[in-house]
Write a protein that holds these residues in place. Structure first.
Motif: not given
Length: 313
Positions: A172-178, A184-196, A198-205
């Motif tokens: 999972v990858f949460g927050g950051g600067y865009v 925003v929180i994104d997720y991946i399946t680590i053993s399988s290549t591919g794009d992220t 959407n997982f959900g949102d942090l309580t605070e940007a």
């Protein structure tokens, strides 16, 4: 007398457990960029000790490990110009880092996670200078060599918080600067290549936050970061289940550009260093499975920020 491969005996005969070691590498200290690596025993409060040095002095790098298999990885960052260097260490044995290979793209503000002993590390995002990167690279942690393309983040971003549920296989990858701070929180399946996805949102940007987890016990915690000021927020997710984050408690002091690691299923997370208008050497700790405010753990060997942290547990 037989000992585990992750234990060592000091010259005065005292046995030291190195199977629960957290390491903090690179970053800025009070002088400039540093190549220093510190370590702690995550299960025991106290100050950090010197481990050795990175092969290249840099800040804003990412870090991950293959857990109890004992290899730590540090990738990317900036030396004044963006770096693609990947170093490795054997976490249970102090000493200098060795060259591993290179990322596919030189960048700073990259973050990393892994699927633990399943042995894949993923580096995500970063700052290219004129733009933000959506690149994700992967490596096989036990084998040296250059990184390969994994896929892309939902959008270019840097300074996210990254963690995983280890062999549970979700990163999972949460927050950051865009272009502005994101929740925003994104997720991946680590053993399988591919794009992220959407997982959900942090309580605070926020950006420049840190993240850790209790591994296969499946809770991820995001802490600190930069909002309009310096955040002391900690929020948590259940990594295997998509959804928004929930309030966990607060760090001892709000700060950005900190980093975090944990003792995995032993359930202790540590948040170290950072910037709060001055450089912090503080290490805070939490019990990941229990909500509540952080407690004092000890201090880094020197204040630092924008470094990389990982562990062998």
């Amino acid at each position: 007398m037989a000992f585990s491969s992750l234990r060592t005996i000091l010259s005065h005969g005292v046995i030291v457990d190195t199977s629960n070691r957290g390491v903090f590498a690179g970053g800025y200290d009070a002088s400039d960029r540093t190549n220093s690596i510190d370590y702690i025993n995550i299960s025991s409060t106290g100050n950090a000790s010197d481990f050795g040095d990175l092969s290249v002095t840099r800040n804003s790098l990412g870090a991950c490990s293959n857990g109890t298999s004992d290899r730590g990885i540090f990738g990317g960052g900036t030396t004044g110009s963006n770096s693609n260097v990947i170093d490795y260490i054997t976490i249970s044995t102090t000493g200098d880092a060795s060259d591993f290979g290179n990322l596919t793209v030189s960048r700073r503000g990259v973050r990393a996670t892994s699927d633990g002993t399943d042995n894949r590390g993923v580096f995500a995002g970063g700052n290219l200078g004129a733009s933000r990167s959506d690149t994700m690279d992967y490596i096989t942690i036990s084998s040296t060599g250059d990184a390969s393309d994994f896929g892309n983040l939902g959008e270019g971003k840097y300074a996210v918080g990254a963690t995983s549920n280890a062999t549970g296989d979700r990163g999972v990858f949460g927050g950051g600067y865009v272009g502005s701070n994101t929740n925003v929180i994104d997720y991946i399946t680590i053993s399988s290549t591919g794009d992220t996805t959407n997982f959900g949102d942090l309580t605070e940007a926020r950006r420049e936050l840190a993240a850790c987890s209790n591994g296969t016990s499946n809770r991820g915690v995001f802490g600190g970061g930069k909002t309009a000021g310096y955040s002391d927020t900690m929020d948590y997710i259940t990594i295997s289940s998509t959804g928004d984050a929930t309030d966990f408690g607060n760090l001892i002091a709000g700060r950005e550009s900190l980093d975090s690691t944990s003792s995995g299923t032993s359930n202790r997370g540590v948040f170290a260093g950072g910037w709060l208008g001055s450089i912090s050497d503080s290490i805070d700790y939490i019990t990941i499975s229990s909500t509540g405010d952080a407690s004092d753990f000890g201090d880094l060997s020197a204040g630092r920020y924008s470094f990389g942290a990982t562990s062998n547990s």
